[in-house]
Design a protein around this motif. Structure first.
Motif, PDB file in Angstrom:
ATOM      1  N   LEU A  67       1.046  -1.400  -0.414  1.00  0.00           N
ATOM      2  CA  LEU A  67      -0.263   0.212   0.515  1.00  0.00           C
ATOM      3  C   LEU A  67       0.965   1.344   0.423  1.00  0.00           C
ATOM      4  CD1 LEU A  67      -3.244   0.702   0.111  1.00  0.00           C
ATOM      5  CD2 LEU A  67      -2.499   1.069   2.627  1.00  0.00           C
ATOM      6  N   HIS A  68       0.917   2.370  -0.659  1.00  0.00           N
ATOM      7  CA  HIS A  68       1.082   3.501  -0.904  1.00  0.00           C
ATOM      8  C   HIS A  68       0.422   4.744  -0.001  1.00  0.00           C
ATOM      9  CE1 HIS A  68       2.319   0.910  -3.994  1.00  0.00           C
ATOM     10  NE2 HIS A  68       3.684   1.236  -3.149  1.00  0.00           N
ATOM     11  N   PRO A  69       0.412   4.671   1.324  1.00  0.00           N
ATOM     12  CA  PRO A  69      -0.688   5.813   1.647  1.00  0.00           C
ATOM     13  C   PRO A  69       0.384   7.255   1.489  1.00  0.00           C
ATOM     14  CG  PRO A  69       0.863   4.494   3.492  1.00  0.00           C
ATOM     15  CD  PRO A  69       0.945   3.637   1.997  1.00  0.00           C
ATOM     16  N   ARG A  70      -0.732   8.002   1.526  1.00  0.00           N
ATOM     17  CA  ARG A  70      -0.575   9.665   1.211  1.00  0.00           C
ATOM     18  C   ARG A  70      -1.092  10.733   2.282  1.00  0.00           C
ATOM     19  NH1 ARG A  70       1.581   9.750  -3.632  1.00  0.00           N
ATOM     20  NH2 ARG A  70       1.558   7.393  -5.310  1.00  0.00           N
ATOM     21  N   ASP A  71      -0.603  11.733   2.580  1.00  0.00           N
ATOM     22  CA  ASP A  71      -0.827  13.125   2.974  1.00  0.00           C
ATOM     23  C   ASP A  71      -2.133  13.395   2.395  1.00  0.00           C
ATOM     24  OD1 ASP A  71       0.256  14.388   1.499  1.00  0.00           O
ATOM     25  OD2 ASP A  71       1.959  15.317   2.541  1.00  0.00           O
ATOM     26  N   ALA A  72      -2.369  14.489   3.167  1.00  0.00           N
ATOM     27  CA  ALA A  72      -3.432  15.212   2.794  1.00  0.00           C
ATOM     28  C   ALA A  72      -3.098  16.061   1.197  1.00  0.00           C
ATOM     29  CB  ALA A  72      -4.040  16.413   4.356  1.00  0.00           C
ATOM     30  N   GLU A  73      -2.142  16.451   0.483  1.00  0.00           N
ATOM     31  CA  GLU A  73      -1.771  16.845  -0.126  1.00  0.00           C
ATOM     32  C   GLU A  73      -1.652  15.841  -0.672  1.00  0.00           C
ATOM     33  OE1 GLU A  73      -0.415  18.201   2.476  1.00  0.00           O
ATOM     34  OE2 GLU A  73      -1.396  19.476   3.032  1.00  0.00           O
ATOM     35  N   GLY A  74      -1.552  14.165  -1.134  1.00  0.00           N
ATOM     36  CA  GLY A  74      -1.933  13.697  -2.329  1.00  0.00           C
ATOM     37  C   GLY A  74      -0.301  13.056  -2.457  1.00  0.00           C
ATOM     38  N   GLU A  75       0.834  13.532  -1.544  1.00  0.00           N
ATOM     39  CA  GLU A  75       2.511  13.203  -1.902  1.00  0.00           C
ATOM     40  C   GLU A  75       2.286  11.705  -1.207  1.00  0.00           C
ATOM     41  OE1 GLU A  75       5.001  14.911  -2.968  1.00  0.00           O
ATOM     42  OE2 GLU A  75       2.837  15.609  -3.943  1.00  0.00           O
ATOM     43  N   LEU A  76       2.741  11.347  -0.991  1.00  0.00           N
ATOM     44  CA  LEU A  76       3.284   9.425  -0.899  1.00  0.00           C
ATOM     45  C   LEU A  76       4.211  10.059   0.992  1.00  0.00           C
ATOM     46  CD1 LEU A  76       3.241   6.372  -1.842  1.00  0.00           C
ATOM     47  CD2 LEU A  76       6.087   6.797  -2.824  1.00  0.00           C
ATOM     48  N   VAL A  77       3.909   9.093   1.487  1.00  0.00           N
ATOM     49  CA  VAL A  77       4.294   8.860   2.825  1.00  0.00           C
ATOM     50  C   VAL A  77       5.327   7.636   2.665  1.00  0.00           C
ATOM     51  CG1 VAL A  77       3.547   9.239   5.120  1.00  0.00           C
ATOM     52  CG2 VAL A  77       2.051  10.200   3.493  1.00  0.00           C
ATOM     53  N   ALA A  78       4.530   6.905   2.172  1.00  0.00           N
ATOM     54  CA  ALA A  78       5.469   5.761   2.622  1.00  0.00           C
ATOM     55  C   ALA A  78       5.280   4.884   1.649  1.00  0.00           C
ATOM     56  CB  ALA A  78       5.364   5.119   4.382  1.00  0.00           C
ATOM     57  N   VAL A  79       6.066   3.636   1.798  1.00  0.00           N
ATOM     58  CA  VAL A  79       5.617   2.156   0.732  1.00  0.00           C
ATOM     59  C   VAL A  79       5.542   1.661   2.108  1.00  0.00           C
ATOM     60  CG1 VAL A  79       6.370   0.557  -0.272  1.00  0.00           C
ATOM     61  CG2 VAL A  79       7.662   2.823  -1.037  1.00  0.00           C
ATOM     62  N   VAL A  80       4.462   0.884   2.861  1.00  0.00           N
ATOM     63  CA  VAL A  80       3.632   0.188   3.294  1.00  0.00           C
ATOM     64  C   VAL A  80       3.419  -1.319   3.018  1.00  0.00           C
ATOM     65  CG1 VAL A  80       1.929  -0.518   5.214  1.00  0.00           C
ATOM     66  CG2 VAL A  80       2.944   1.961   4.557  1.00  0.00           C
ATOM     67  N   GLY A  81       4.407  -2.047   3.617  1.00  0.00           N
ATOM     68  CA  GLY A  81       4.237  -3.951   3.181  1.00  0.00           C
ATOM     69  C   GLY A  81       3.578  -4.646   4.174  1.00  0.00           C
ATOM     70  N   VAL A  82       2.538  -6.188   4.162  1.00  0.00           N
ATOM     71  CA  VAL A  82       2.128  -6.429   5.196  1.00  0.00           C
ATOM     72  C   VAL A  82       1.616  -7.801   3.761  1.00  0.00           C
ATOM     73  CG1 VAL A  82      -0.524  -6.810   6.390  1.00  0.00           C
ATOM     74  CG2 VAL A  82       0.258  -4.572   5.626  1.00  0.00           C
ATOM     75  N   ARG A  83       2.237  -8.791   5.538  1.00  0.00           N
ATOM     76  CA  ARG A  83       1.707 -10.539   5.299  1.00  0.00           C
ATOM     77  C   ARG A  83       1.535 -11.248   6.849  1.00  0.00           C
ATOM     78  NH1 ARG A  83       6.497 -15.042   5.375  1.00  0.00           N
ATOM     79  NH2 ARG A  83       5.214 -17.067   4.821  1.00  0.00           N
ATOM     80  N   ALA A  84       0.701 -11.769   6.735  1.00  0.00           N
ATOM     81  CA  ALA A  84      -0.525 -12.610   7.317  1.00  0.00           C
ATOM     82  C   ALA A  84      -0.742 -13.565   7.084  1.00  0.00           C
ATOM     83  CB  ALA A  84      -1.833 -11.947   7.170  1.00  0.00           C
ATOM     84  N   HIS A  85       0.328 -13.968   7.787  1.00  0.00           N
ATOM     85  CA  HIS A  85       0.734 -16.113   7.953  1.00  0.00           C
ATOM     86  C   HIS A  85       0.646 -16.118   8.924  1.00  0.00           C
ATOM     87  CE1 HIS A  85       5.008 -15.813   8.434  1.00  0.00           C
ATOM     88  NE2 HIS A  85       4.458 -14.087   8.173  1.00  0.00           N
TER      89      HIS A  85
END
Length: 126
Positions: free
Chosen positions: A25-43
């Motif tokens: 997922l690539h969350p963005r701030d209120a201005e639409g700027e990329l905040v981080a790259v977030v990876g998740v693996r549920a297992h």
């Protein structure tokens, strides 16, 4: 490691995570700027999370599968912070929990959009 080589190594490690089942997922701030790259693996009744802010600022952690807020967990089973390549290598080296430690159900959930550029991981309850 030279910057160009390190950049390529980070990309390779991210591909390795995708091959292991990480969803990004690539969350963005209120201005639409990329905040981080977030990876998740549920297992294996745990959730592994990667937060990549820059090539010198990354955090990865493993939490119990029943943790309510994966982005601000109250319990962590493993954690690593530092340069992206170091964190990615540590995350890839992290062994899956032993079968004896499993409770039988793998952690499950999905990303749900909450507003433009924002999503929340929702743990499945059934």
């Amino acid at each position: 490691m030279a910057p160009a080589a390190e950049h390529g190594a980070v990309e390779d490690r991210l591909r390795d995570l995708i091959a292991r089942g990480f969803q990004f997922l690539h969350p963005r701030d209120a201005e639409g700027e990329l905040v981080a790259v977030v990876g998740v693996r549920a297992h294996h009744n745990v959730v592994d999370v990667l937060q990549l802010h820059a090539e010198d600022d990354a955090t990865a952690f493993r939490i119990p599968g029943d943790e309510r807020d994966i982005m601000a967990p109250s319990t962590t089973l493993w954690r690593c912070s530092g340069a992206a390549i170091e964190v990615l290598n540590a995350l890839l080296a992290l062994a899956d929990p032993a079968p004896a430690a499993q409770t039988g159900d793998a952690a499950k959930g999905c990303w749900v959009p909450v507003r433009p550029g924002r999503a929340r991981w929702v743990r499945a309850t059934a």
